[in-house]
Every structure is written in structure tokens, then in C-alpha cells.
Motif scaffolding. Sequence first.
Motif, PDB file in Angstrom:
ATOM      1  N   HIS A  13     -23.884   2.729 -63.203  1.00  0.00           N
ATOM      2  CA  HIS A  13     -23.763   3.807 -62.211  1.00  0.00           C
ATOM      3  C   HIS A  13     -23.817   3.299 -60.776  1.00  0.00           C
ATOM      4  N   GLY A  14     -24.460   2.175 -60.536  1.00  0.00           N
ATOM      5  CA  GLY A  14     -24.507   1.630 -59.191  1.00  0.00           C
ATOM      6  C   GLY A  14     -23.695   0.363 -59.115  1.00  0.00           C
ATOM      7  N   CYS A  15     -23.362  -0.066 -57.893  1.00  0.00           N
ATOM      8  CA  CYS A  15     -22.551  -1.276 -57.786  1.00  0.00           C
ATOM      9  C   CYS A  15     -22.930  -2.142 -56.594  1.00  0.00           C
ATOM     10  N   ASP A  16     -23.816  -1.692 -55.740  1.00  0.00           N
ATOM     11  CA  ASP A  16     -24.042  -2.398 -54.480  1.00  0.00           C
ATOM     12  C   ASP A  16     -24.687  -3.766 -54.628  1.00  0.00           C
ATOM     13  N   PHE A  17     -25.254  -4.083 -55.793  1.00  0.00           N
ATOM     14  CA  PHE A  17     -25.894  -5.386 -55.963  1.00  0.00           C
ATOM     15  C   PHE A  17     -24.999  -6.415 -56.659  1.00  0.00           C
TER      16      PHE A  17
END
Length: 162
Positions: free
Chosen positions: A70-74
Motif C-alpha cells: 500500500h505504501g511506496c515512499d521507502f
Amino acid sequence: GTPGVGKTTLGKELASRAGLNYVNVGDLAKEGELYEGFDEEYDCPILDEDRVIDELEDRMSEGGVVVDYHGCDFFPERWFHIVFVLRTENSFLYDRLESRGYTGKKLQDNIQCEIFQTLYEEAMSSYKKEIVHQLPSNTPEDLERNLDQIMQWIEQWMKDNN
């Protein structure tokens, strides 16, 4: 995309059709216990992002991987040629999350996350804007259309890069 938008359904089917490897980051973290604690408020473990990156680095450098999270910023920018953010209308999303047992703050925050395009904004600020694409994910027809569109993109990318 927000939980419940259809990332896993799309990702698994895409990997199958395209002959790519599929990685569900949540499952990977569970199997390797890649956590750095537990969030009581949301009743879920807290991902150890550095350990996830270490775990995936070799696979990602080989290429041909569909990553579902669900997240991608890392994630390192170099890992991706294209990023798709699935979007679902709130009426559909509410029902999907409720059927998963989401209630209270967890349910409301995930709906708000979708309303405010939080994960799309995160993707846009984490990667070159031209590689980030939103796709509607409300119906089985949307799923088919998205799969067809992504398969066309993959075929074109293969022609251009091989």
C-alpha cells in the motif's frame, strides 16, 4: 493503493499473465518477521522498511517483479519502471474493508486515505511523475481493462528495451 482497492488480485493475475514474479510485501514481512514493533491503535505490526529493502534487493535487481504494497515512499526509485496506484470509489471500498473486519478508526482512516489521494500523492512525490499512473478499481471490468492496459505497456517496454 489503499487496503481493499484490489492490489493483490491485480498483482497476482498480472504476474501470472506476464510471466513475472509476484511479491506481496505484507506476506514477505510476515514470513520473515520483518517488523519493528506493533501498532496498538491500528492493531497491526509495524514494518521494518530497511529489512524489507534488504530482503528484496537481489530479486529487484534481477527485474521482472510485480511488487504489491500500500505504501511506496521507502522503495528505491531505481527499482521501478512504472508505478500503478489503484483507486476505488468509497462506496465500494467501505464494503470491501468492512467485509475484512475493519471497524472504527482503522476503517475511517483508510477511507479518508482514499478520499485525500494520500497514496497517489506519496507515489507522485517518490517517483518521476511520468511513471506514476492511477487506475480505477471498482468492478471486474475495471480489473480486466487494467490488466489489458498494463500488458500492453509491458509488451511495449520489452520491445523498446530488448
